[in-house]
Design a protein around this motif. Structure first.
Motif, PDB file in Angstrom:
ATOM      1  N   GLU A 257       0.830  -1.222   0.000  1.00 41.41           N
ATOM      2  CA  GLU A 257       0.000   0.000   0.000  1.00 41.41           C
ATOM      3  C   GLU A 257       0.854   1.258   0.000  1.00 41.41           C
ATOM      4  OE1 GLU A 257      -2.982  -0.025   3.014  1.00 41.41           O
ATOM      5  OE2 GLU A 257      -3.954  -1.850   2.261  1.00 41.41           O
ATOM      6  N   ALA A 258       2.064   1.159  -0.579  1.00 47.63           N
ATOM      7  CA  ALA A 258       2.942   2.322  -0.676  1.00 47.63           C
ATOM      8  C   ALA A 258       2.342   3.339  -1.650  1.00 47.63           C
ATOM      9  CB  ALA A 258       4.330   1.894  -1.153  1.00 47.63           C
ATOM     10  N   GLY A 259       2.223   4.571  -1.210  1.00 44.57           N
ATOM     11  CA  GLY A 259       1.659   5.622  -2.053  1.00 44.57           C
ATOM     12  C   GLY A 259       0.153   5.741  -1.958  1.00 44.57           C
ATOM     13  N   TRP A 260      -0.494   4.899  -1.177  1.00 45.26           N
ATOM     14  CA  TRP A 260      -1.942   5.009  -0.988  1.00 45.26           C
ATOM     15  C   TRP A 260      -2.229   6.101   0.040  1.00 45.26           C
ATOM     16  CZ3 TRP A 260      -4.979  -0.252  -0.925  1.00 45.26           C
ATOM     17  CH2 TRP A 260      -4.597  -1.031  -2.031  1.00 45.26           C
ATOM     18  N   LEU A 261      -3.233   6.901  -0.228  1.00 47.75           N
ATOM     19  CA  LEU A 261      -3.642   7.894   0.751  1.00 47.75           C
ATOM     20  C   LEU A 261      -4.217   7.200   1.980  1.00 47.75           C
ATOM     21  CD1 LEU A 261      -5.352  10.735  -1.343  1.00 47.75           C
ATOM     22  CD2 LEU A 261      -3.149  10.803  -0.174  1.00 47.75           C
ATOM     23  N   PRO A 262      -3.984   7.737   3.164  1.00 46.61           N
ATOM     24  CA  PRO A 262      -4.517   7.098   4.382  1.00 46.61           C
ATOM     25  C   PRO A 262      -6.048   7.140   4.409  1.00 46.61           C
ATOM     26  CG  PRO A 262      -3.592   9.256   4.884  1.00 46.61           C
ATOM     27  CD  PRO A 262      -3.206   8.953   3.466  1.00 46.61           C
ATOM     28  N   ILE A 263      -6.635   6.159   5.040  1.00 47.54           N
ATOM     29  CA  ILE A 263      -8.098   6.082   5.155  1.00 47.54           C
ATOM     30  C   ILE A 263      -8.533   6.799   6.427  1.00 47.54           C
ATOM     31  CG2 ILE A 263     -10.075   4.544   5.450  1.00 47.54           C
ATOM     32  CD1 ILE A 263      -8.584   2.451   3.820  1.00 47.54           C
TER      33      ILE A 263
END
Length: 362
Positions: free
Chosen positions: A194-200
């Motif tokens: 999940e590298a580069g995914w915006l936090p939930i």
């Protein structure tokens, strides 16, 4: 033989600017009439109860929590693109390259996720992704702006052609990065890390919605109260007047398109990093062109675009639910959407003009 001059039965006059309450009142009346016409068409063509028909449409958009979040996300994405196009449109620069600028921003975001995903800490990676997306979209919009400013080229054709170039660039790199090989698609990027995914935050769509909400307020303030917003309005009214008062038109055109393209690039970032986590050539889904109608319906007012974006997304999701539940052709839902949009567009005529009928002669 002398003929008496007869006045026309109907003539038009330009209205003075209406209060916003009256403008939206006319639009709401047009929507009500459109819904009645759609109900009549539905009964004639399908024999379906129109009340149940509209209940299904509302349920398609608001029926469950998941549908409501999807409605919010789709509205936010469409609104973000509309905000991007608005400064250019106010300047009478017809930027129809929103699709391409979104794809280029998405491509820059994807490149950072794939090439730097396992090499940088998450906050730094996301910062680089944002900057890359903003820069890519800005450069993509700047190219037609430079040609317009220097050689007065046709910005409509130029920005449209840039869409095709961006689409083919994305298609090329999708093949380069395809997973698995031979599949013709990237798949979910960095699914394991999940590298580069915006936090939930609460919901995976909430952060995107909050970013667009802040951007909407910022764009309204920028266009309404800033000096640059004033310059954009003056250039849109008359370039000759702008030059007369000392505004550098070429500078305003290039600067405005840099902003427009950067926000489109930001949209690409939000789609790849925030919601979809992949790259396709249809990532924008035609919203770059739908946003033109959103901006026009709201008369390039960022706050008004919230309502027009919500309306168009609601019609799209509601029509999809209708065709699914009643087993109708997708085209029938599009027809109903077209009828409603026709009445909304027609209402602009009555907002801008007044009809005068000839009085009967005594």
């Amino acid at each position: 033989m002398n003929r008496k001059h007869r006045e026309p039965l109907i003539h038009l006059s330009k209205r003075k600017e209406l209060a916003w309450q009256k403008e939206w009142g006319i639009r709401l009346l047009a929507i009500v009439i459109a819904l009645i016409v759609c109900a009549v068409v539905t009964v004639i063509v399908t024999g379906i109860d129109p009340i149940g028909f509209y209940k299904t449409m509302v349920a398609g958009a608001f029926g469950t929590a998941r549908r409501r979040w999807t409605l919010g996300k789709e509205t936010a994405v469409l609104l973000c693109i509309s905000l991007a196009l608005t400064p250019a449109f106010r300047m009478r620069f017809w930027n129809l390259g929103g699709e391409g600028q979104i794809l280029i921003g998405a491509l820059a975001t994807t490149a950072c996720m794939i090439l730097l995903g396992n090499k940088l800490p998450a906050p730094l990676l996301i910062l680089i992704m944002v900057l890359a997306a903003l820069a890519a979209g800005a450069v993509w919009a700047m190219l037609p702006a430079l040609c317009k400013a220097k050689w007065n080229t046709n910005e409509t054709l130029f920005t449209l052609m840039m869409n095709y170039v961006a689409t083919q660039l994305c298609a090329y790199f999708i093949i380069v990065w395809e997973v698995p090989k031979g599949s013709g698609k990237i798949g979910i990027i960095n699914q394991s890390t999940e590298a580069g995914w915006l936090p939930i935050i609460g919901n995976r769509y909430l952060l995107t919605i909050l970013v667009v909400a802040i951007l909407t307020i910022a764009m309204y303030i920028y266009l309404t109260y800033s000096k640059q917003g004033f310059e954009i309005s003056v250039v849109g009214e008359s370039e000759a007047t702008a030059r007369y008062v000392g505004i550098k038109v070429s500078k305003v055109i290039i600067r405005t398109l840099l902003i427009s393209g950067a926000i489109c690039g930001l949209t690409g970032f939000l789609l790849v990093s925030g919601t979809d986590h992949t790259l396709t050539t249809t990532l924008a889904g035609g919203k770059g062109f739908t946003a033109v109608m959103v901006a026009w319906l709201a008369k390039f007012n960022p706050l008004g675009m919230v309502l027009s974006s919500l309306l168009l997304v609601f019609l799209s999701q509601g029509s999809a639910e209708i065709t699914s539940i009643y087993g109708l052709n997708q085209s029938f839902g599009d027809i109903l959407t077209g009828i409603i949009l026709f009445f909304i567009i027609g209402s602009e005529f009555f907002i801008n003009y007044r009809l005068h009928f000839r009085k009967a002669a005594k």
